[in-house]
Design a protein around this motif. Structure first.
Motif, PDB file in Angstrom:
ATOM      1  N   GLU A  58       0.855  -1.194   0.000  1.00 12.57           N
ATOM      2  CA  GLU A  58       0.000   0.000   0.000  1.00 12.57           C
ATOM      3  C   GLU A  58       0.887   1.239   0.000  1.00 12.57           C
ATOM      4  O   GLU A  58       1.762   1.390   0.856  1.00 12.57           O
ATOM      5  CB  GLU A  58      -0.899  -0.014   1.246  1.00 12.57           C
ATOM      6  N   ASP A  59       0.666   2.149  -0.967  1.00 13.84           N
ATOM      7  CA  ASP A  59       1.523   3.329  -1.077  1.00 13.84           C
ATOM      8  C   ASP A  59       0.972   4.553  -0.356  1.00 13.84           C
ATOM      9  O   ASP A  59       1.676   5.549  -0.198  1.00 13.84           O
ATOM     10  CB  ASP A  59       1.779   3.671  -2.547  1.00 13.84           C
ATOM     11  N   ASN A  60      -0.270   4.515   0.088  1.00 16.83           N
ATOM     12  CA  ASN A  60      -0.860   5.631   0.818  1.00 16.83           C
ATOM     13  C   ASN A  60      -0.504   5.503   2.294  1.00 16.83           C
ATOM     14  O   ASN A  60      -0.955   4.580   2.976  1.00 16.83           O
ATOM     15  CB  ASN A  60      -2.377   5.636   0.624  1.00 16.83           C
ATOM     16  N   ALA A  61       0.312   6.437   2.789  1.00 17.82           N
ATOM     17  CA  ALA A  61       0.837   6.337   4.156  1.00 17.82           C
ATOM     18  C   ALA A  61      -0.277   6.357   5.202  1.00 17.82           C
ATOM     19  O   ALA A  61      -0.215   5.634   6.201  1.00 17.82           O
ATOM     20  CB  ALA A  61       1.822   7.478   4.412  1.00 17.82           C
ATOM     21  N   PHE A  84      -3.114   3.055   9.221  1.00 14.53           N
ATOM     22  CA  PHE A  84      -4.384   2.599   9.789  1.00 14.53           C
ATOM     23  C   PHE A  84      -4.483   1.071   9.765  1.00 14.53           C
ATOM     24  O   PHE A  84      -4.847   0.429  10.766  1.00 14.53           O
ATOM     25  CB  PHE A  84      -5.536   3.231   9.003  1.00 14.53           C
ATOM     26  N   ILE A  85      -4.138   0.469   8.629  1.00 14.96           N
ATOM     27  CA  ILE A  85      -4.249  -0.988   8.491  1.00 14.96           C
ATOM     28  C   ILE A  85      -3.230  -1.704   9.378  1.00 14.96           C
ATOM     29  O   ILE A  85      -3.569  -2.662  10.076  1.00 14.96           O
ATOM     30  CB  ILE A  85      -4.079  -1.413   7.020  1.00 14.96           C
ATOM     31  N   VAL A  86      -1.986  -1.248   9.350  1.00 20.09           N
ATOM     32  CA  VAL A  86      -0.948  -1.890  10.153  1.00 20.09           C
ATOM     33  C   VAL A  86      -1.293  -1.846  11.630  1.00 20.09           C
ATOM     34  O   VAL A  86      -1.205  -2.850  12.349  1.00 20.09           O
ATOM     35  CB  VAL A  86       0.428  -1.237   9.905  1.00 20.09           C
ATOM     36  N   LYS A  87      -1.723  -0.667  12.099  1.00 24.67           N
ATOM     37  CA  LYS A  87      -2.070  -0.508  13.518  1.00 24.67           C
ATOM     38  C   LYS A  87      -3.204  -1.463  13.901  1.00 24.67           C
ATOM     39  O   LYS A  87      -3.134  -2.163  14.914  1.00 24.67           O
ATOM     40  CB  LYS A  87      -2.486   0.931  13.798  1.00 24.67           C
ATOM     41  N   VAL A  97       4.308  -6.702   7.533  1.00 26.94           N
ATOM     42  CA  VAL A  97       5.422  -6.042   6.859  1.00 26.94           C
ATOM     43  C   VAL A  97       4.834  -5.165   5.763  1.00 26.94           C
ATOM     44  O   VAL A  97       4.000  -5.622   4.982  1.00 26.94           O
ATOM     45  CB  VAL A  97       6.401  -7.071   6.256  1.00 26.94           C
ATOM     46  N   LEU A  98       5.258  -3.916   5.725  1.00 22.57           N
ATOM     47  CA  LEU A  98       4.718  -2.951   4.763  1.00 22.57           C
ATOM     48  C   LEU A  98       5.653  -2.777   3.581  1.00 22.57           C
ATOM     49  O   LEU A  98       6.864  -2.617   3.732  1.00 22.57           O
ATOM     50  CB  LEU A  98       4.489  -1.596   5.447  1.00 22.57           C
ATOM     51  N   SER A  99       5.069  -2.771   2.380  1.00 22.08           N
ATOM     52  CA  SER A  99       5.791  -2.423   1.155  1.00 22.08           C
ATOM     53  C   SER A  99       4.997  -1.319   0.471  1.00 22.08           C
ATOM     54  O   SER A  99       3.800  -1.464   0.251  1.00 22.08           O
ATOM     55  CB  SER A  99       5.911  -3.646   0.244  1.00 22.08           C
ATOM     56  N   ASP A 100       5.656  -0.189   0.134  1.00 21.80           N
ATOM     57  CA  ASP A 100       4.911   0.964  -0.385  1.00 21.80           C
ATOM     58  C   ASP A 100       5.102   1.194  -1.883  1.00 21.80           C
ATOM     59  O   ASP A 100       4.728   2.245  -2.410  1.00 21.80           O
ATOM     60  CB  ASP A 100       5.260   2.235   0.389  1.00 21.80           C
TER      61      ASP A 100
END
Length: 227
Positions: free
Chosen positions: A7-10, A15-18, A28-31
């Motif tokens: 997801e590229d929208n910070a 929101f999703i990670v939290k 794990v986030l990839s933007d």
């Protein structure tokens, strides 16, 4: 359970990670698409959450890449593109489910749980080969043959045929097929099941062979043996 979020929208990714971490998931986030492709190839994830509109490589290309590489990790697309054609395209290219933005977080958790349950059931299935008459489906190889002749199927066609063969001689309702194969709540008036049944028939029930896929009017479809 370890999830990859692409997801590229910070604001959205935060929101999703939290929310996921509060529910006990490791995320794990990839933007961007290039980084995501590398991470998809490097390790086996329990689930991938994938946006469509990404920098460099978009989500559809990542879907194609994963399935071409025979990576069958469950993929849940989360996208602002909410038109039926957008959903069908993503599912055709290998997505297991599709959630439109904005969404309720409880629904996201429910869909993640549903996909991981299905994946576990697949992994627990000790039978690698399904048969119906002279039609053979190799689950792990994602290969189908009839009378020794290989039949090329798309991912969604393969999933549909696998469901029918797992329930040989049993009628499956359209709603049941939709939920299991596409994993989203389509409009009940959609004809996507009928369309894909037609695709399968054109490839499997060829001239000179017994017709295996039957329509039961008012109930649904089944694949049957002719004993």
């Amino acid at each position: 359970m370890e999830l990859l979020l692409v997801e590229d929208n910070a604001r959205i990714s935060e929101f999703i990670v939290k929310g996921l971490e509060e529910n006990g998931y490791s995320v794990v986030l990839s933007d961007n698409g290039v980084d995501a492709r590398s991470r998809i190839a490097q390790k086996e994830w329990d689930l991938i959450l994938l946006d469509i509109m990404l920098p460099d490589i978009d989500g559809i290309e990542l879907l194609q890449y994963a399935r071409f590489k025979k990576i069958y990790t469950p993929i849940l697309v989360i996208s602002a593109l909410g038109e039926p054609d957008d959903k069908v395209k993503a599912l055709d290219y290998g997505a297991d489910d599709y959630l439109s933005k904005p969404f309720h977080f409880k629904e996201l958790i429910a869909r993640i749980n549903a996909l991981t349950r299905r994946a576990k059931l697949r992994y627990d299935d000790t039978s690698d080969i399904l048969k119906c008459e002279d039609l053979v489906l190799y689950i792990d190889k994602h290969k189908v043959e009839r009378g020794g002749r290989e039949i090329k199927l798309t991912l969604q066609e393969f999933k549909l045929l696998k469901l029918l063969m797992e329930n040989k001689n049993r009628v499956l309702a359209r709603t049941q097929i939709l939920d299991t194969v596409w994993g989203i709540n389509y409009d009940t008036n959609t004809n996507v099941v009928d369309v894909y049944i037609s695709y399968l028939r054109n490839k499997i029930d060829v001239e000179g062979t017994a017709k295996l896929i039957d329509t039961v009017k008012g109930r649904g479809y089944l694949i049957r043996t002719h004993d």
